[in-house]
Motif scaffolding. Structure first.
Motif, short mmCIF file in Angstrom:
data_model
loop_
_atom_site.label_atom_id
_atom_site.label_comp_id
_atom_site.label_asym_id
_atom_site.label_seq_id
_atom_site.Cartn_x
_atom_site.Cartn_y
_atom_site.Cartn_z
N THR A 102 -28.92 34.54 21.57
CA THR A 102 -29.98 35.18 20.80
C THR A 102 -29.47 35.32 19.37
N ARG A 106 -29.89 36.54 15.43
CA ARG A 106 -30.55 37.59 14.66
C ARG A 106 -30.12 37.49 13.19
N TYR A 136 -30.38 39.74 9.81
CA TYR A 136 -30.69 41.01 9.20
C TYR A 136 -30.11 41.01 7.79
N TYR A 183 -33.72 31.42 13.29
CA TYR A 183 -33.30 32.63 14.00
C TYR A 183 -34.42 33.18 14.89
N ASP A 196 -34.72 36.43 15.77
CA ASP A 196 -35.10 37.78 15.32
C ASP A 196 -34.72 37.90 13.84
N SER A 254 -31.59 48.61 19.06
CA SER A 254 -31.76 47.29 19.64
C SER A 254 -31.02 47.19 20.97
N GLU A 310 -24.84 36.72 21.87
CA GLU A 310 -25.51 37.06 20.63
C GLU A 310 -24.82 36.39 19.44
N ILE A 352 -25.22 37.31 15.41
CA ILE A 352 -25.87 38.23 14.48
C ILE A 352 -25.34 37.97 13.08
#
Length: 436
Positions: free
Chosen positions: A79, A81, A83, A99, A101, A181, A187, A189
């Motif tokens: 996954t 992400r 940000y 991405y 998210d 979250s 992950e 990130i």
């Protein structure tokens, strides 16, 4: 496969990092060289493992193309992400698409606005002005799949905000997003924190300077330039706050992933060499950046081995199990390293800087400071870099000159120097960041 977070502490100098980040655990690479002087080219290197000139992403071409695989694009089993409190990558194409998210700068600044219109994106994409712009905003709010009245209210409030008066550049919102979250076993990130970026405006309790300090490139020619000591103190205030808030963010990330890579994309000039901000040059205050890898099996140690931002890409790719899907130039920082020279490059000023120079009556300086520059960290002779002001003194060693010549002869480039078109809204936001 392990989970990995890469955190970019945007615009953080190595010397200020050493002063304020003693709490950060892991292996510290004391001699890390970034690849360029500002966000767009350095992130192109971080995401692809190649020099920005190879990727074709630099001051005159700010989209991230798809000629080379990016970390976000190849982590299909994780996954992913994104940000970022830095809005630049939201202005231009190719940065966030891979991405799963994405938390936009708008959502970071307005964390209760997830289901509302992204008014920052509207400002970037809408070319209408005057009454037509308000009509277009109303139509956008009505057509948006969310509460219309709340969107309109938020849009009105956003238009009233003074961006330079904020007491936080998005770090708290990212911290809160991480806290609420739920993370998967696998992950990837990416986080960008802007607290050290100009204008230097940390929360009030961190401020020891009673004024907004927002230096720009053209302050080099100002009749009344910024006070160097004031600028250094304001920047120090911002970095102290960044350290404290990142400690909280790091705690959340260390619980969510196996490895956290903390790095800066570039540094900052605070009157050093007569320059301000980070629009021009390859001075060591811009190119020497912090790098720390943290994880349960990562030793607590400092290393003096000269490494590059390109190595962060390779290291993350190997940890994520996707090294076979990338073709970057870097090395794994978790394996034994042989000494190698590392390079930096500068490929011109953004065309938006022309307006700054015109306003100061020094537009004739644009061509002078627009010329390409190179630097190299030689194994024995240290860091040598080309400079407009002192071209004969910046590269003192024959070894540096030969390495740069070889570098220019072997690294393919995609530098069309055609320029990037931006609308008035984007230009205004670039001005807020000191780039226009």
């Amino acid at each position: 496969m392990p989970s990995v977070a890469i955190v970019v502490l945007d615009t953080l100098r190595q010397d200020y990092f050493e002063e304020h980040f003693n709490w950060l655990p892991g292996t510290r690479f004391e001699q890390c060289l970034t690849t360029s002087n500002w966000t767009i080219p350095t992130h192109a290197s971080l995401f692809t493992g190649r020099y920005a000139s190879e990727v074709g992403t630099y001051a005159r071409s700010t989209d991230l193309g798809n000629d080379y695989p990016t970390l976000g694009g190849v982590t299909t089993n994780h996954t992913s992400r994104f940000y970022s409190a830095n809005p630049q990558m939201g202005y231009f194409e190719g940065w966030t698409e891979p991405y799963d998210d994405v938390m936009s700068p708008w959502e970071i600044k307005q964390p209760d606005s997830t289901h509302l219109v992204d008014w920052d994106q509207f400002a970037v994409t809408c070319d209408e002005t005057g009454p037509k712009r308000y009509f277009e905003a109303l139509k956008t709010a009505i057509q948006h799949n969310g509460p219309t009245l709340q969107s309109l209210k938020k849009g009105y409030e956003a238009s009233m905000l003074d961006r330079t008066d904020s007491d936080d550049s998005g770090a708290r919102a990212i911290r809160d997003q991480l806290r609420r979250s739920s993370f998967d076993d696998e992950e990837f990130i990416f986080v960008n924190l802007m607290e050290a970026h100009s204008p230097y405006t940390p929360p009030t309790e961190y401020q020891t300077i009673d004024e907004t300090v927002d230096p720009v490139f053209v302050d080099r020619w100002a009749d009344d330039p910024p006070d160097k000591q004031v600028a250094q103190q304001a920047y120090d205030d911002a970095v102290r706050y960044l350290s404290d808030v990142y400690e909280e963010i790091f705690t959340e990330l260390a619980d969510a992933v196996d490895y956290v890579v903390t790095v800066a994309d570039h540094g900052e000039l605070l009157g050093d060499h007569g320059h301000w901000n980070h629009v021009h040059g390859l001075f060591p205050e811009l190119t020497h950046v912090p790098l720390v890898i943290s994880g349960a099996d990562v030793p607590e140690e400092n290393t003096e081995m000269v490494v590059s931002l390109l190595d962060v890409h390779r290291t993350a790719a190997e940890l994520l199990g996707v090294a076979n899907r990338t073709d970057g130039r870097g090395r794994s920082l978790l394996s034994p390293l042989d000494p190698e020279p590392q390079f930096t490059e500068f490929h011109g000023l953004p065309q938006w800087i022309e307006a700054q120079l015109e306003n100061y009556g020094v537009s004739d300086q644009y061509d002078t400071y627009d010329e390409p520059l190179y630097g190299v960290w030689h194994l024995e002779d240290g860091y040598g870099y080309q400079s407009v002001e002192r071209p004969t003194q910046s590269i003192d060693f024959q070894a540096h000159q030969k390495l740069i010549e070889d570098f220019c002869g072997t690294v393919p480039t995609q530098l069309e120097r055609t320029g990037t078109d931006v609308n008035d809204a984007v230009r205004e936001q670039l001005e807020d960041l000191g780039y226009a």
